[in-house]
Motif scaffolding. Structure first.
Motif, PDB file in Angstrom:
ATOM      1  N   ILE A 117       0.835  -1.198   0.000  1.00 44.50           N
ATOM      2  CA  ILE A 117       0.000   0.000   0.000  1.00 44.50           C
ATOM      3  C   ILE A 117       0.872   1.251   0.000  1.00 44.50           C
ATOM      4  CG2 ILE A 117      -1.678   1.334   1.343  1.00 44.50           C
ATOM      5  CD1 ILE A 117      -2.817  -1.409   2.277  1.00 44.50           C
ATOM      6  N   THR A 118       1.933   1.231   0.769  1.00 46.90           N
ATOM      7  CA  THR A 118       2.860   2.367   0.794  1.00 46.90           C
ATOM      8  C   THR A 118       3.442   2.616  -0.590  1.00 46.90           C
ATOM      9  OG1 THR A 118       3.437   1.972   3.119  1.00 46.90           O
ATOM     10  CG2 THR A 118       4.996   3.251   1.803  1.00 46.90           C
ATOM     11  N   GLU A 119       3.905   1.548  -1.250  1.00 40.90           N
ATOM     12  CA  GLU A 119       4.485   1.668  -2.592  1.00 40.90           C
ATOM     13  C   GLU A 119       3.480   2.235  -3.586  1.00 40.90           C
ATOM     14  OE1 GLU A 119       7.550  -2.192  -2.392  1.00 40.90           O
ATOM     15  OE2 GLU A 119       5.592  -2.344  -3.385  1.00 40.90           O
ATOM     16  N   LEU A 120       2.254   1.747  -3.514  1.00 40.84           N
ATOM     17  CA  LEU A 120       1.249   2.147  -4.497  1.00 40.84           C
ATOM     18  C   LEU A 120       0.802   3.588  -4.303  1.00 40.84           C
ATOM     19  CD1 LEU A 120      -0.882  -1.107  -4.684  1.00 40.84           C
ATOM     20  CD2 LEU A 120       0.724  -0.247  -6.384  1.00 40.84           C
ATOM     21  N   LEU A 121       0.598   4.004  -3.054  1.00 37.62           N
ATOM     22  CA  LEU A 121       0.187   5.387  -2.809  1.00 37.62           C
ATOM     23  C   LEU A 121       1.267   6.367  -3.248  1.00 37.62           C
ATOM     24  CD1 LEU A 121      -1.614   5.002   0.632  1.00 37.62           C
ATOM     25  CD2 LEU A 121      -2.671   5.582  -1.562  1.00 37.62           C
ATOM     26  N   LEU A 126      -0.391   9.859  -4.085  1.00 40.70           N
ATOM     27  CA  LEU A 126      -1.406  10.096  -3.050  1.00 40.70           C
ATOM     28  C   LEU A 126      -0.877   9.846  -1.637  1.00 40.70           C
ATOM     29  CD1 LEU A 126      -4.567   8.469  -4.713  1.00 40.70           C
ATOM     30  CD2 LEU A 126      -3.999  10.907  -4.577  1.00 40.70           C
ATOM     31  N   TRP A 127       0.420   9.717  -1.502  1.00 43.65           N
ATOM     32  CA  TRP A 127       0.977   9.406  -0.188  1.00 43.65           C
ATOM     33  C   TRP A 127       0.663  10.489   0.841  1.00 43.65           C
ATOM     34  CZ3 TRP A 127       2.456   5.646   2.703  1.00 43.65           C
ATOM     35  CH2 TRP A 127       3.255   5.865   3.820  1.00 43.65           C
ATOM     36  N   GLU A 128       0.744  11.737   0.442  1.00 45.58           N
ATOM     37  CA  GLU A 128       0.534  12.840   1.382  1.00 45.58           C
ATOM     38  C   GLU A 128      -0.916  12.947   1.846  1.00 45.58           C
ATOM     39  OE1 GLU A 128       3.015  14.465   2.648  1.00 45.58           O
ATOM     40  OE2 GLU A 128       4.443  13.391   1.362  1.00 45.58           O
ATOM     41  N   VAL A 129      -1.844  12.345   1.095  1.00 40.99           N
ATOM     42  CA  VAL A 129      -3.269  12.436   1.465  1.00 40.99           C
ATOM     43  C   VAL A 129      -3.818  11.053   1.823  1.00 40.99           C
ATOM     44  CG1 VAL A 129      -3.708  14.515   0.103  1.00 40.99           C
ATOM     45  CG2 VAL A 129      -3.939  12.261  -0.978  1.00 40.99           C
ATOM     46  N   ARG A 130      -2.949  10.161   2.275  1.00 37.95           N
ATOM     47  CA  ARG A 130      -3.352   8.780   2.523  1.00 37.95           C
ATOM     48  C   ARG A 130      -4.397   8.647   3.620  1.00 37.95           C
ATOM     49  NH1 ARG A 130       1.571   9.896   4.466  1.00 37.95           N
ATOM     50  NH2 ARG A 130       2.284   9.217   6.529  1.00 37.95           N
ATOM     51  N   TYR A 131      -4.470   9.616   4.533  1.00 35.79           N
ATOM     52  CA  TYR A 131      -5.439   9.516   5.625  1.00 35.79           C
ATOM     53  C   TYR A 131      -6.659  10.405   5.412  1.00 35.79           C
ATOM     54  CZ  TYR A 131      -1.565   7.133   7.919  1.00 35.79           C
ATOM     55  OH  TYR A 131      -0.537   6.262   8.226  1.00 35.79           O
ATOM     56  N   ARG A 132      -6.785  10.970   4.214  1.00 31.77           N
ATOM     57  CA  ARG A 132      -7.986  11.736   3.891  1.00 31.77           C
ATOM     58  C   ARG A 132      -9.061  10.817   3.346  1.00 31.77           C
ATOM     59  NH1 ARG A 132      -6.766  16.664  -0.028  1.00 31.77           N
ATOM     60  NH2 ARG A 132      -8.905  16.090  -0.621  1.00 31.77           N
ATOM     61  N   LYS A 133     -10.320  11.122   3.671  1.00 30.46           N
ATOM     62  CA  LYS A 133     -11.420  10.327   3.136  1.00 30.46           C
ATOM     63  C   LYS A 133     -11.514  10.529   1.620  1.00 30.46           C
ATOM     64  CE  LYS A 133     -14.364   9.853   7.209  1.00 30.46           C
ATOM     65  NZ  LYS A 133     -15.734  10.032   7.752  1.00 30.46           N
ATOM     66  N   LEU A 145      -6.435   6.627  -7.270  1.00 33.37           N
ATOM     67  CA  LEU A 145      -6.618   5.627  -6.221  1.00 33.37           C
ATOM     68  C   LEU A 145      -7.104   4.304  -6.823  1.00 33.37           C
ATOM     69  CD1 LEU A 145      -6.566   4.933  -3.235  1.00 33.37           C
ATOM     70  CD2 LEU A 145      -8.873   5.903  -3.025  1.00 33.37           C
ATOM     71  N   LEU A 146      -7.994   4.400  -7.805  1.00 35.72           N
ATOM     72  CA  LEU A 146      -8.483   3.196  -8.474  1.00 35.72           C
ATOM     73  C   LEU A 146      -7.360   2.489  -9.224  1.00 35.72           C
ATOM     74  CD1 LEU A 146     -11.861   4.644  -9.768  1.00 35.72           C
ATOM     75  CD2 LEU A 146     -11.623   2.723  -8.185  1.00 35.72           C
ATOM     76  N   ILE A 147      -6.471   3.263  -9.814  1.00 37.39           N
ATOM     77  CA  ILE A 147      -5.329   2.666 -10.517  1.00 37.39           C
ATOM     78  C   ILE A 147      -4.427   1.943  -9.521  1.00 37.39           C
ATOM     79  CG2 ILE A 147      -3.215   3.221 -11.786  1.00 37.39           C
ATOM     80  CD1 ILE A 147      -4.941   5.555 -13.039  1.00 37.39           C
ATOM     81  N   ALA A 148      -4.192   2.559  -8.369  1.00 33.69           N
ATOM     82  CA  ALA A 148      -3.402   1.894  -7.327  1.00 33.69           C
ATOM     83  C   ALA A 148      -4.068   0.587  -6.899  1.00 33.69           C
ATOM     84  CB  ALA A 148      -3.244   2.828  -6.127  1.00 33.69           C
ATOM     85  N   GLN A 149      -5.380   0.625  -6.774  1.00 33.80           N
ATOM     86  CA  GLN A 149      -6.143  -0.567  -6.394  1.00 33.80           C
ATOM     87  C   GLN A 149      -5.939  -1.694  -7.413  1.00 33.80           C
ATOM     88  OE1 GLN A 149     -10.376   0.171  -5.475  1.00 33.80           O
ATOM     89  NE2 GLN A 149     -10.813  -1.542  -6.848  1.00 33.80           N
ATOM     90  N   THR A 150      -5.841  -1.326  -8.695  1.00 33.07           N
ATOM     91  CA  THR A 150      -5.662  -2.312  -9.761  1.00 33.07           C
ATOM     92  C   THR A 150      -4.353  -3.074  -9.605  1.00 33.07           C
ATOM     93  OG1 THR A 150      -6.914  -0.848 -11.232  1.00 33.07           O
ATOM     94  CG2 THR A 150      -5.639  -2.584 -12.279  1.00 33.07           C
ATOM     95  N   PHE A 151      -3.348  -2.433  -8.998  1.00 33.97           N
ATOM     96  CA  PHE A 151      -2.032  -3.041  -8.837  1.00 33.97           C
ATOM     97  C   PHE A 151      -1.857  -3.748  -7.490  1.00 33.97           C
ATOM     98  CE2 PHE A 151      -1.001  -0.187 -12.293  1.00 33.97           C
ATOM     99  CZ  PHE A 151       0.066  -0.775 -12.957  1.00 33.97           C
ATOM    100  N   ILE A 152      -2.892  -3.788  -6.655  1.00 36.67           N
ATOM    101  CA  ILE A 152      -2.732  -4.207  -5.264  1.00 36.67           C
ATOM    102  C   ILE A 152      -2.185  -5.625  -5.129  1.00 36.67           C
ATOM    103  CG2 ILE A 152      -5.081  -5.093  -4.912  1.00 36.67           C
ATOM    104  CD1 ILE A 152      -3.103  -2.935  -2.405  1.00 36.67           C
ATOM    105  N   ASN A 153      -2.547  -6.518  -6.046  1.00 39.44           N
ATOM    106  CA  ASN A 153      -2.127  -7.923  -5.951  1.00 39.44           C
ATOM    107  C   ASN A 153      -0.917  -8.233  -6.828  1.00 39.44           C
ATOM    108  OD1 ASN A 153      -3.800  -7.454  -8.198  1.00 39.44           O
ATOM    109  ND2 ASN A 153      -4.226  -9.626  -8.450  1.00 39.44           N
TER     110      ASN A 153
END
Length: 309
Positions: A117-121, A126-133, A145-153
Motif C-alpha cells: 500500500i505504501t508503494e502504491l500510494l 497520493l501518499w501525502e493524502v493517505r489519511y484523507r477520506k 486511487l483506483l489505478i493503485a487498487q488495480t495493482f494491489i495484488n
C-alpha cells in the motif's frame, strides 16, 4: 507455459435479438500492450466482462494466463488487475483504508500489505493524502486511487477499460507512464480507449471491433498495410522538372499539385514503376513517397466506410 496471456475463441454474446459480440477470436501475447478500439456499442465492454468471467458468453472460450476462465475463475482473478470504466471507491474510507480493504481479498501478510500500500500510494502521488477520506478527492485523485487498487495484488495481467477517462493531462500522463513501466516489468496490458493517440503511442498491437466483430488486428504497421491494400495507396511525387501525364493500369486518379507535384491514387504500390518511368523521361525525382494513413483514418473508415460518414 503458453505464450498467450489472453486467448479468446469464437466468443458470442446476445441480449435478446441484439448480438453484442459475434464470433470474436483474438490473442494477446505475454508481455505486450494490446489496445482495444471500437465505437460506443461495438462490444468492447461485453468482451472485457466475458474475459473476466463477470458475464457468461453464449458460445466460445476464454483462456487467461493459461487457465480456462470458466473452470478456474478464482485462480485467474488472483493474477490479474482490473480497472472498470466506471469504477467506484468507498468515499467514507481513507485512501489507505480503500487499498487495505482490497488487499484483504488476497493472501498477504500484514507486513506485505503495509509495504504494498505504501508503494502504491507513492506511485500514484497520493501518499501525502493517505489519511484523507476518498469522498474529498477530486475526480482525478479518485482515478489515481483506483489505478493503485488495480495493482494491489502485483498482477501479471492488467485489464484497463478507458483508464484515462476523466483525467487531467497530468493524470493521463501518469497512467501512460504506469502502462509503459508495467510492460518494462514484464506484465501484459490489455486496455480499451477512445483516445486514438494513446492507443497509437502505447500499443504493441491493436484490435478494432465494430458491431461485435473484429475488423482488424495486428501491429499498427500491419493494420495500416492491410488498410492500404484494401483502400489503395496514396503516392506523393515531386520532380525538379514539370511532370508529364502519368498513366498506369493501377492508377485510379491523379491530383496535380502544381506543375511538378502530384498525388497519385493507385490500387497497389507502384513506386518502382513510377521511378523507372520518370527516370526514362529524364526527370529528376525529388520525392516519391507513400502517404501512410493515420490510425484515425483507419479507425474511421473501418467503422463508417470510405468517406467517414
Amino acid at each position: 507455459m503458453p505464450t498467450q496471456a489472453i486467448l479468446v475463441e469464437n466468443l458470442t454474446k446476445s441480449y435478446g435479438k441484439f448480438r453484442a459480440v459475434n464470433g470474436l477470436s483474438f490473442e494477446v501475447q505475454r508481455g505486450e500492450v494490446f489496445g482495444f478500439l471500437g465505437p460506443n456499442g461495438a462490444g468492447k465492454t461485453t468482451t472485457i466482462l466475458s474475459m473476466l468471467g463477470i458475464i457468461i458468453p453464449d458460445t466460445g472460450r476464454v483462456e487467461i494466463l493459461g487457465m480456462d476462465m470458466s473452470r478456474n475463475p478464482i485462480g485467474v482473478k488472483e493474477r490479474i488487475g482490473y480497472l472498470p470504466e466506471n469504477a467506484t471507491i468507498y468515499g467514507e474510507l481513507t485512501a489507505w483504508k480503500n487499498l487495505e480493504f482490497f488487499a484483504n481479498f488476497y493472501r498477504m501478510s500484514n507486513a506485505e500489505k503495509e509495504k504494498r500500500i505504501t508503494e502504491l500510494l507513492k506511485m500514484v502521488g497520493l501518499w501525502e493524502v493517505r489519511y484523507r477520506k476518498a469522498k474529498t478527492f477530486s475526480k482525478g485523485m479518485k482515478q489515481r486511487l483506483l489505478i493503485a487498487q488495480t495493482f494491489i495484488n502485483d498482477p501479471e495481467l492488467l485489464i484497463l477499460d478507458e483508464p484515462t477517462s476523466g483525467l487531467d493531462p497530468e493524470g493521463a500522463h501518469l497512467v501512460k507512464r504506469l502502462i509503459r513501466e508495467a510492460k518494462a516489468e514484464g506484465r501484459t496490458v490489455f486496455f480499451s480507449s477512445h483516445v486514438l493517440s494513446e492507443v497509437e503511442e502505447l500499443s504493441d498491437r491493436v484490435g478494432i471491433i465494430v458491431k461485435g466483430k473484429l475488423k482488424a488486428v495486428g501491429t499498427l504497421g500491419e493494420i495500416k498495410r492491410q488498410f492500404m491494400e484494401l483502400e489503395g495507396y496514396e503516392i506523393k511525387v515531386e520532380t525538379k522538372e514539370p511532370l508529364p501525364e502519368i498513366e498506369h493500369s493501377e492508377i485510379t486518379r491523379v491530383e496535380p499539385v502544381g506543375p511538378n507535384r502530384a498525388i497519385i491514387f493507385a490500387r497497389t504500390d507502384i513506386r518502382e514503376d513510377l521511378s523507372k518511368y520518370l527516370s526514362e523521361k529524364g526527370l529528376t525525382i525529388l520525392k516519391l513517397d507513400v502517404e501512410e494513413p493515420s490510425l484515425e483514418d483507419v479507425f474511421l473508415r473501418t467503422i463508417y466506410g470510405r468517406d467517414g460518414e
